[in-house]
Write a protein that holds these residues in place. Structure first.
Motif, mmCIF file in Angstrom:
data_model
loop_
_atom_site.group_PDB
_atom_site.id
_atom_site.type_symbol
_atom_site.label_atom_id
_atom_site.label_comp_id
_atom_site.label_asym_id
_atom_site.label_seq_id
_atom_site.Cartn_x
_atom_site.Cartn_y
_atom_site.Cartn_z
ATOM 1 N N ARG A 38 0.824 -1.147 0.099
ATOM 2 C CA ARG A 38 -0.072 0.075 0.040
ATOM 3 C C ARG A 38 0.904 1.275 0.091
ATOM 4 O O ARG A 38 2.017 1.171 0.280
ATOM 5 N N GLN A 39 0.391 2.326 -0.524
ATOM 6 C CA GLN A 39 0.957 3.654 -0.616
ATOM 7 C C GLN A 39 0.075 4.766 -0.254
ATOM 8 O O GLN A 39 -1.011 4.852 -0.992
ATOM 9 N N ALA A 40 0.401 5.341 0.937
ATOM 10 C CA ALA A 40 -0.663 6.609 1.348
ATOM 11 C C ALA A 40 0.327 7.734 0.697
ATOM 12 O O ALA A 40 1.532 7.895 0.396
ATOM 13 N N GLY A 92 -4.791 4.470 1.975
ATOM 14 C CA GLY A 92 -4.031 4.325 0.766
ATOM 15 C C GLY A 92 -4.151 3.558 -0.409
ATOM 16 O O GLY A 92 -5.490 3.042 -0.701
ATOM 17 N N GLN A 117 -7.939 2.063 -4.375
ATOM 18 C CA GLN A 117 -7.910 3.034 -3.266
ATOM 19 C C GLN A 117 -8.799 2.685 -2.200
ATOM 20 O O GLN A 117 -9.895 2.165 -2.254
#
Length: 122
Positions: A38-40, A92, A117
């Motif tokens: 995951r990427q915030a 994220g 998302q």
């Protein structure tokens, strides 16, 4: 051509649950690892969970251990990430990825989905 397609993201309140899916096609993945990352916004891509494609061993990042579960539907070549007790910090873009190494590092994964998302409101 290899395709990984994620689905199942959305908006959920803190404490709620979501189930992400990752549909894989284009090659035989028998000896590969399926990873979730995951990427915030403004942050680096973070390892969430992984499993051997053929089944058996799984591993989770410390921040999701006990709340998230990775599983597979081998017939459909589809993976799932069940996310329970969600927190705002779980927000994220979530990606599934496939690679030949038992690894936490995104660079060790060869194939990536487009991401889905997940937003957890407080």
């Amino acid at each position: 051509q290899v395709h990984l397609v994620e689905s199942g993201g959305g908006l959920v309140q803190a404490g709620g649950s979501l189930r992400l899916s990752c549909a894989a096609s284009g090659r035989t993945f028998g000896s590969y690892v399926l990873g979730w990352f995951r990427q915030a916004p403004g942050k680096e891509r973070e390892f969430v969970a992984r499993a051997w494609w053929g089944g058996g061993r799984t591993y989770y990042g410390d921040s999701v251990k006990g709340r998230f579960t990775i599983s597979s539907d081998n017939v459909k070549n589809t993976w799932h990430l069940q996310m329970n007790s969600l927190k705002p910090e779980d927000t994220g873009v979530y990606y599934c990825a496939a690679g030949p190494h038992w690894s936490d590092y995104p660079d060790d994964y060869d194939y990536w989905g487009q991401g889905t998302q997940v937003t957890v409101s407080s």
